[in-house]
Design an enzyme around this catalytic site. Structure first.
Site, PDB file in Angstrom:
ATOM      1  N   HIS A 124       0.812  -1.211   0.000  1.00  0.00           N
ATOM      2  CA  HIS A 124       0.000   0.000   0.000  1.00  0.00           C
ATOM      3  C   HIS A 124       0.848   1.265   0.000  1.00  0.00           C
ATOM      4  O   HIS A 124       0.468   2.279  -0.558  1.00  0.00           O
ATOM      5  CB  HIS A 124      -0.964  -0.001   1.186  1.00  0.00           C
ATOM      6  CG  HIS A 124      -2.249  -0.648   0.836  1.00  0.00           C
ATOM      7  ND1 HIS A 124      -2.848  -1.599   1.607  1.00  0.00           N
ATOM      8  CD2 HIS A 124      -3.017  -0.501  -0.255  1.00  0.00           C
ATOM      9  CE1 HIS A 124      -3.950  -1.999   1.012  1.00  0.00           C
ATOM     10  NE2 HIS A 124      -4.073  -1.347  -0.118  1.00  0.00           N
ATOM     11  N   CYS A 179       0.061  -4.699 -22.694  1.00  0.00           N
ATOM     12  CA  CYS A 179      -0.782  -4.136 -21.630  1.00  0.00           C
ATOM     13  C   CYS A 179      -0.400  -4.678 -20.258  1.00  0.00           C
ATOM     14  O   CYS A 179      -1.071  -4.410 -19.278  1.00  0.00           O
ATOM     15  CB  CYS A 179      -2.262  -4.392 -21.911  1.00  0.00           C
ATOM     16  SG  CYS A 179      -2.694  -6.135 -21.914  1.00  0.00           S
ATOM     17  N   ASP A 232       1.500 -12.383 -17.172  1.00  0.00           N
ATOM     18  CA  ASP A 232       1.329 -13.833 -17.301  1.00  0.00           C
ATOM     19  C   ASP A 232       2.369 -14.452 -18.229  1.00  0.00           C
ATOM     20  O   ASP A 232       2.830 -15.566 -17.989  1.00  0.00           O
ATOM     21  CB  ASP A 232      -0.087 -14.155 -17.795  1.00  0.00           C
ATOM     22  CG  ASP A 232      -1.079 -14.158 -16.645  1.00  0.00           C
ATOM     23  OD1 ASP A 232      -0.755 -14.738 -15.590  1.00  0.00           O
ATOM     24  OD2 ASP A 232      -2.154 -13.555 -16.780  1.00  0.00           O
TER      25      ASP A 232
HETATM   26  C1  PEP Z   1      -0.986  -9.714 -17.961  1.00  0.00           C
HETATM   27  O1  PEP Z   1      -1.028 -10.905 -17.682  1.00  0.00           O
HETATM   28  O2  PEP Z   1       0.071  -9.109 -18.253  1.00  0.00           O
HETATM   29  C2  PEP Z   1      -2.215  -8.916 -17.947  1.00  0.00           C
HETATM   30  C3  PEP Z   1      -2.233  -7.672 -18.389  1.00  0.00           C
HETATM   31  O3  PEP Z   1      -3.322  -9.489 -17.437  1.00  0.00           O
HETATM   32  P1  PEP Z   1      -3.608  -9.669 -15.858  1.00  0.00           P
HETATM   33  O4  PEP Z   1      -2.505  -8.982 -15.109  1.00  0.00           O
HETATM   34  O5  PEP Z   1      -4.945  -9.069 -15.629  1.00  0.00           O
HETATM   35  O6  PEP Z   1      -3.590 -11.155 -15.729  1.00  0.00           O
HETATM   36 MG    MG Z   2      -2.931 -11.910 -17.661  1.00  0.00          MG
END
Ligand code: PEP
Ligand code: MG
Length: 585
Positions: free
Chosen positions: A211, A510, A463
């Site tokens: 946090h 992303c 991921d």
């Molecule tokens: C990722 O895996 O990079 C992603 C943007 O999805 P999340 O973090 O929501 O799994």
């Molecule tokens: Mg992901």
């Protein structure tokens, strides 16, 4: 952020006060920089830890009265947290309301009551009951592990109320800005801190998702966490903090302070000058988009100049509830986002349930020993096509009449068949543009096959790193492997971006990697066509791109990819990106 100086700093005994030693020992501590910027001021330590109530302490035999006392103390602390939250508003209010909910947890109250019925005095009962939950959170690691500080804070507040001790916390009475030094900071404390009173935060514990880190970033205050030896600093010691490099200099010279503050001013000027659409110094456009969890994140995204939304995590609509949101509820939430960007791109990700985002109404079919490898993301839709049809239907209705350029993508796609199935479902629902996230190595390696059947890629580096390095993102013991700078991850990104570009289609990023201004340049150099991130990172990434040509980004990418370790990759890329200096990065 520069990770060259992260890691453990000198042992506390190196922070000696002896004048001779001051001459000999560089008075420098290092931690992880989590909120960039320079801050200078006297150290103020969060003191007043509440002592542990003695083991075996008993009440006078009147259990109902003792229970009543404990319940009233819990209630008082919860009400105080809610009241602080209402005064603070924004992110801080969410954090404090969540903390108040912990204090009002009926199971926790029941555990306390049970101990009191066995004769344990209320303060000790609170300590022991909280201890059970603390162990569970600590064992869970990751995001949950970092909530331990929140729980400890509530426990200490309740014990202070019960024992008549002063409530632990931060004095809010300073006349000049100070550097707040603590073991870890509780949201209840940081929430009410006036921004202009705190020059910087330094904590001994905590990680990038603690946090302290989240709130420091949203307050725009420089912060260093995981800084060993910080609490041994003598109160009042002048401290110079660099929230980008993680360096904490004690008793710096006048020149050092002047240099740092001058650099900070120059950096702020560069940051505010870098407005408008994302582009490299030579005009190669790189749309900069925001990651959002729902309409409530729109204000920050717009304020930071997001050109659109690159990742709308729709699972936030589904989390913490017993049933799926109705199609009408979904439609309303989607429409609000489309309306916020009437001329921008909005990429909506369909429900990513499972693993770190479990949904009570969609349990996995049986025991999953490795939930990250189980029925999550698009795999869950195979078993519950009705949920996907309802979501795509709500999206199609929300798109009607919208002027935003809406694109839909699926998470956790591993094969070309899954990609084709999803694209077909989107088209059947009347949605024009269907893409997929690249976050499974098989999809990156065979990206050329997958791009044939979809309209775009968006790389989820969180991921993708987890699966490439076989390091569960929820297990803190393997957090060291969760590094998107690993050349293996960079190679996968390059493969996906090249396949998309060869097909004349877009490939964004992303995941968190897009929010690292240095890595963002490398991603662009590898052919990534747009970057999406949490709103506070947008100005930094915009400025880093504006400070370099596309060719420099390409050279940095090649240098990073020819490295062997993540650390070497960072170093090699930085050496090719001279404009980072003017940003103090
Ligand atoms: C990722 O895996 O990079 C992603 C943007 O999805 P999340 O973090 O929501 O799994
Ligand atoms: Mg992901």
């Amino acid at each position: 952020m520069d990770r060259r100086d992260t890691g453990s700093g000198p042992a506390p005994d190196e922070i000696t006060e002896s004048p001779e030693a001051q001459e000999l020992i560089p008075r420098l501590l290092t931690g992880t920089g989590v909120s960039p910027g320079a801050g200078y001021g006297p150290a103020r330590l969060v003191v007043g830890d509440v002592p542990e109530p003695a083991a075996g302490s008993r009440h006078d035999g009147d259990a109902p009265a003792e229970r009543d006392r404990a319940e009233r103390a819990l209630d008082e602390v919860a009400a105080d947290l809610e009241e602080r939250g209402a005064r603070a508003g924004g992110d801080a209010e969410d954090v404090l309301v969540a903390q108040a909910m912990m204090a009002r947890d009926p199971e926790l109250a029941a555990s306390v009551g049970l101990l009191i019925d066995q004769g344990v005095a209320a303060p000790r009962a609170i300590f022991e009951a909280f201890g059970k939950y603390r162990d569970l959170l600590a064992a869970a690691g990751g995001y949950l592990g970092e909530r331990v500080a929140d729980l400890d804070d509530i426990r200490d507040r309740v014990i202070a109320v019960l024992t008549g001790l002063p409530i632990p916390g931060i004095p809010l009475d300073a006349a000049e800005p100070y550097v707040l030094v603590a073991r870890d900071l509780a949201p209840a404390d940081t929430a009410l801190l006036p921004k202009d009173l705190v020059a910087a935060f330094v904590t001994e514990q905590g990680g990038p998702t603690s946090h302290t880190a989240i709130l420091a970033r949203s307050m725009g205050v420089p912060a260093v966490v995981g800084c060993a030896g910080a609490t041994a600093v003598e109160p009042g010691t002048p401290v110079l903090v660099d929230g980008a490099t993680g360096r904490v200099r004690l008793s710096p010279s006048e020149d050092e302070v002047a240099d740092a503050l001058r650099a900070e001013e120059a950096r702020r000027a560069v940051l505010s000058a870098a407005a408008g659409p994302g582009a490299t110094a030579d005009g190669h456009a790189v749309p900069l988009l925001a990651n959002i969890g729902g309409p409530r994140d729109l204000e920050a995204a717009l304020a930071a100049g997001a050109e659109g939304v690159g990742l709308y995590r729709t699972e936030f609509l589904f989390l913490d509830r017993d049933t799926a949101p109705t199609p009408e509820e979904q439609e309303e939430a989607y429409r609000a986002v489309f309306e916020a960007f009437p001329h921008g791109r909005v990429v909506v990700r369909t429900l990513d349930a499972g693993a770190d985002k479990p949904l009570p109404f969609l349990p996995p079919p049986g025991e999953e020993p490795n939930p990250a490898l189980g029925e999550r993301g698009i795999r869950m839709f195979r078993r519950h096509p009705d949920i996907m049809t309802a979501q795509l239907g709500a999206l199609a209705r929300a798109v009607t009449g919208a002027t935003a350029n809406v694109e839909i993508m699926a998470p956790m796609v591993a094969t070309a068949q899954e990609a084709a199935w999803f694209a077909e479902a989107c088209r059947t629902a009347g949605l024009d543009s269907a893409g997929i996230m690249i976050e499974v190595p098989s999809a990156a390696i065979r990206a050329a096959d997958l791009i044939e059947v979809v309209d775009f890629f968006s790389i989820g580096t969180n991921d993708l790193t987890q699966y490439a390095l076989a390091a569960d993102r929820q297990v803190s013991g393997v957090a060291g492997l969760q590094d998107p700078w690993h050349p293996a991850v960079l190679d996968l990104i390059r493969t996906a971006a090249s396949a998309a570009s060869a097909a004349g289609k877009g490939c964004g990023v992303c995941g968190e990697a897009a929010a690292d201004p240095v890595l963002a340049c490398v991603l662009v150099g590898m052919g990534v066509s747009s970057l999406s991130m949490a709103a506070p990172a947008l100005p930094w990434v915009r400025a880093a791109l504006a400070a370099h040509t596309l060719e420099q980004c390409r050279t940095a990418a090649a240098a990073a990819r020819s490295s062997v370790t993540p650390g070497d990759a960072v170093e090699a890329a930085r050496a090719e990106l001279p404009g980072l200096h003017q940003l103090g990065l």
